[in-house]
Design a protein around this motif. Sequence first.
Motif, mmCIF file in Angstrom:
data_model
loop_
_atom_site.group_PDB
_atom_site.id
_atom_site.type_symbol
_atom_site.label_atom_id
_atom_site.label_comp_id
_atom_site.label_asym_id
_atom_site.label_seq_id
_atom_site.Cartn_x
_atom_site.Cartn_y
_atom_site.Cartn_z
ATOM 1 N N GLN A 56 26.319 -77.741 -1.701
ATOM 2 C CA GLN A 56 27.314 -77.093 -0.851
ATOM 3 C C GLN A 56 28.304 -78.118 -0.314
ATOM 4 O O GLN A 56 29.511 -77.849 -0.225
ATOM 5 C CB GLN A 56 26.618 -76.371 0.318
ATOM 6 C CG GLN A 56 27.571 -75.658 1.259
ATOM 7 C CD GLN A 56 28.414 -74.610 0.556
ATOM 8 O OE1 GLN A 56 27.899 -73.848 -0.270
ATOM 9 N NE2 GLN A 56 29.702 -74.557 0.858
ATOM 10 N N ALA A 57 27.807 -79.284 0.023
ATOM 11 C CA ALA A 57 28.680 -80.343 0.532
ATOM 12 C C ALA A 57 29.725 -80.732 -0.514
ATOM 13 O O ALA A 57 30.906 -80.928 -0.188
ATOM 14 C CB ALA A 57 27.856 -81.557 0.939
ATOM 15 N N ILE A 58 29.299 -80.844 -1.769
ATOM 16 C CA ILE A 58 30.233 -81.216 -2.839
ATOM 17 C C ILE A 58 31.349 -80.191 -2.965
ATOM 18 O O ILE A 58 32.530 -80.546 -3.085
ATOM 19 C CB ILE A 58 29.472 -81.365 -4.177
ATOM 20 C CG1 ILE A 58 28.570 -82.594 -4.140
ATOM 21 C CG2 ILE A 58 30.461 -81.475 -5.337
ATOM 22 C CD1 ILE A 58 27.642 -82.714 -5.327
ATOM 23 N N LEU A 61 33.665 -80.609 -0.012
ATOM 24 C CA LEU A 61 34.418 -81.864 -0.123
ATOM 25 C C LEU A 61 35.510 -81.769 -1.170
ATOM 26 O O LEU A 61 36.585 -82.369 -1.017
ATOM 27 C CB LEU A 61 33.462 -83.014 -0.454
ATOM 28 C CG LEU A 61 32.539 -83.460 0.686
ATOM 29 C CD1 LEU A 61 31.433 -84.359 0.156
ATOM 30 C CD2 LEU A 61 33.338 -84.179 1.776
ATOM 31 N N GLU A 62 35.260 -81.035 -2.219
ATOM 32 C CA GLU A 62 36.299 -80.846 -3.245
ATOM 33 C C GLU A 62 37.484 -80.081 -2.670
ATOM 34 O O GLU A 62 38.638 -80.362 -3.006
ATOM 35 C CB GLU A 62 35.706 -80.112 -4.450
ATOM 36 C CG GLU A 62 34.773 -80.990 -5.276
ATOM 37 C CD GLU A 62 34.057 -80.225 -6.372
ATOM 38 O OE1 GLU A 62 34.047 -78.970 -6.298
ATOM 39 O OE2 GLU A 62 33.497 -80.860 -7.285
ATOM 40 N N GLN A 78 36.473 -88.038 -1.509
ATOM 41 C CA GLN A 78 36.119 -88.416 -2.875
ATOM 42 C C GLN A 78 34.924 -89.368 -2.884
ATOM 43 O O GLN A 78 34.016 -89.236 -3.716
ATOM 44 C CB GLN A 78 37.309 -89.062 -3.566
ATOM 45 C CG GLN A 78 37.080 -89.319 -5.057
ATOM 46 C CD GLN A 78 38.325 -89.869 -5.750
ATOM 47 O OE1 GLN A 78 39.409 -89.873 -5.188
ATOM 48 N NE2 GLN A 78 38.146 -90.341 -6.970
ATOM 49 N N LEU A 79 34.910 -90.317 -1.971
ATOM 50 C CA LEU A 79 33.772 -91.229 -1.874
ATOM 51 C C LEU A 79 32.488 -90.472 -1.530
ATOM 52 O O LEU A 79 31.423 -90.738 -2.098
ATOM 53 C CB LEU A 79 34.040 -92.308 -0.816
ATOM 54 C CG LEU A 79 35.118 -93.335 -1.160
ATOM 55 C CD1 LEU A 79 35.417 -94.216 0.048
ATOM 56 C CD2 LEU A 79 34.676 -94.189 -2.352
ATOM 57 N N ASP A 80 32.605 -89.522 -0.616
ATOM 58 C CA ASP A 80 31.439 -88.729 -0.240
ATOM 59 C C ASP A 80 30.961 -87.848 -1.390
ATOM 60 O O ASP A 80 29.759 -87.593 -1.528
ATOM 61 C CB ASP A 80 31.754 -87.873 0.982
ATOM 62 C CG ASP A 80 31.862 -88.691 2.261
ATOM 63 O OD1 ASP A 80 31.313 -89.806 2.288
ATOM 64 O OD2 ASP A 80 32.506 -88.221 3.222
ATOM 65 N N ILE A 81 31.885 -87.387 -2.205
ATOM 66 C CA ILE A 81 31.500 -86.609 -3.385
ATOM 67 C C ILE A 81 30.648 -87.476 -4.308
ATOM 68 O O ILE A 81 29.611 -87.032 -4.825
ATOM 69 C CB ILE A 81 32.749 -86.087 -4.130
ATOM 70 C CG1 ILE A 81 33.403 -84.967 -3.325
ATOM 71 C CG2 ILE A 81 32.372 -85.580 -5.525
ATOM 72 C CD1 ILE A 81 34.747 -84.517 -3.888
ATOM 73 N N GLY A 82 31.082 -88.714 -4.518
ATOM 74 C CA GLY A 82 30.303 -89.622 -5.354
ATOM 75 C C GLY A 82 28.902 -89.835 -4.808
ATOM 76 O O GLY A 82 27.915 -89.810 -5.556
#
Length: 268
Positions: A56-58, A61-62, A78-82
């Motif tokens: 859900q976070a991804i 974040l997108e 973007q860093l958090d997505i990684g």
Amino acid sequence: MTAAFSSRRLARLLSALALIALAACSSTPREDDAKKSAEKLYAEAKEDMASGAWDQAIKTLERVEGRAAGTLLAQQAQLDIGYAQWKTNEKAKALSTLDRFVKVHPSSPGVDYALYLRGLINFNDNLGLLGFLAGQSLTDRDQQASRDAYQSFRQLVEQFPDSRYADDARVRMDYIVNSLAEYEVHVARYYLRRGALLAAANRAQQAVQAYPQAPAGEEALFIMTEAYDRLGLDKLRDDARRVLTTNFPNSRFVQPALAQAKPWWKLW
């Protein structure tokens, strides 16, 4: 008849109202998301990350990345997505996200973290570098993840020596170097025990040359000495023994009493 008819009309009316209510409820989150600021969405994504709701976070974040395009917040998203992709065991996606970040934002204040995280992903992917309890042949193990981790950490400390992540990266680099040297020695020992003398000598020499400061160099030199001796290459044997005794005068491999007490193949 009138009462029954009225009851049926009332039932249909109530059903219709329930359907309308359900439709309204189902559309509320989407409508609300459309009205939320990027900052609000990011705060929700962080809450999801804190609770372990990585998928859900991804997704959130997108949306942040798209809505805040061109800002530092988008870069942070973007860093958090990684990071979140890594936590969902999507290593390849995580590394791709971080590679893209470094390429697209080379001057971003988050580049040091991207390099550190990229190194960390590969470092942890090959954790247990010398854990051979699984029974896997030494010659089957791939150390590429460790080498990739080392390259990321080295780039970090070279480009950002004062980064908050630099000290930890240096410690991990030392660990990787020692582990890679140990790996080469394990393979050399594997060959020596099976009589593949030239392969053993070459692998041990590689450990000494590639990782000259690693503690595993002591055993590598000993393996070279033994392999060359059994190959009848006396000069190379003497050279390896001289380097061993000079650099490791107290080595268990050169102590006369120990050498007499146990054959060389039982020193391990």
